[in-house]
Design a protein around this motif. Structure first.
Motif: not given
Length: 214
Positions: A59, A95, A98-99, A102, A147-148
């Motif tokens: 990140r 990614t 970020f997943i 979430v 959105s991600t």
């Protein structure tokens, strides 16, 4: 329209390249994100540390730098693969961090009593997480996951700088051929809109079917 009609095959090749990157990297991001989210809430300390390090490093690393590290660094260690595969690895791993966060936020919305009740019934941590906690968590995080993945589709444009066929890279050829740069980018933007709006539509359907009613 001349820019599009006279170069439809070029746009089509770039569009399919971006679509493939998006699909393959999304699958990788979801799998790794699910795995790291599981590690982040695991009762084993070493797994929690691994999940935390994965998320923290990825990140806080610029995606362009990650592309350099994967596409130019891994071959130095003897791992030689097509550049498209390297691009999928870079996008998917980036990614996934970020997943993971979430999904972890969704896990935190599930009452702790749910997991405790599952363990009371004799379920292991893996069983309670997979059968009780994560299904409920996923219902609450469908919109942010969508959105991600939309952000992933747009981030795929970086791959064009590393000899990977994708939509944004078509402007270089069109510019060399003397076409209007403005109209070249207009049709590129339309291509990205088709992909991102399709992802949005898919997750809207998922949210209506499985999302938590507010």
């Amino acid at each position: 329209m001349d820019v599009l009609t006279e170069n439809f095959s070029l746009y089509g090749k770039g569009f399919l390249g971006t679509l493939e990157l998006t699909v393959y990297a999304s699958v990788l991001a979801l799998v790794l994100g699910f795995l790291m989210a599981s590690f982040r809430v695991a009762p084993v300390g070493s797994l929690r540390v691994l999940g935390t390090v994965w998320v923290t490093v990825l990140r806080n690393t610029p995606l362009t730098l990650l592309f350099f590290a994967v596409l130019l660094g891994l071959p130095r260690f003897g791992l030689v693969l097509p550049f498209q595969v390297f691009a999928v690895l870079a996008l998917g791993c980036y990614t996934s961090a970020f997943i993971c966060e979430v999904l972890r936020s969704g896990i935190n919305t599930v009452p702790t009593g749910q997991g405790e009740a599952a363990r009371t019934l004799g379920m292991s941590f893996r069983q309670s997480l997979g059968s009780v906690v994560l299904p409920q968590a996923f219902r609450s995080v469908i919109p942010p996951v969508g959105s991600t993945l939309i952000a992933l589709a747009k981030n795929s444009a970086i791959a064009g700088a590393f000899s990977v066929t994708e939509l944004l890279g078509t402007y270089k050829t069109l510019n060399e051929l003397g076409y209007s740069i403005i109209w070249s980018f207009v049709w590129i933007a339309v291509g990205y809109l088709i992909i991102t709006l399709s992802i949005s539509a898919i997750f809207t359907v998922l949210e209506k079917r499985w999302g938590v009613a507010r």
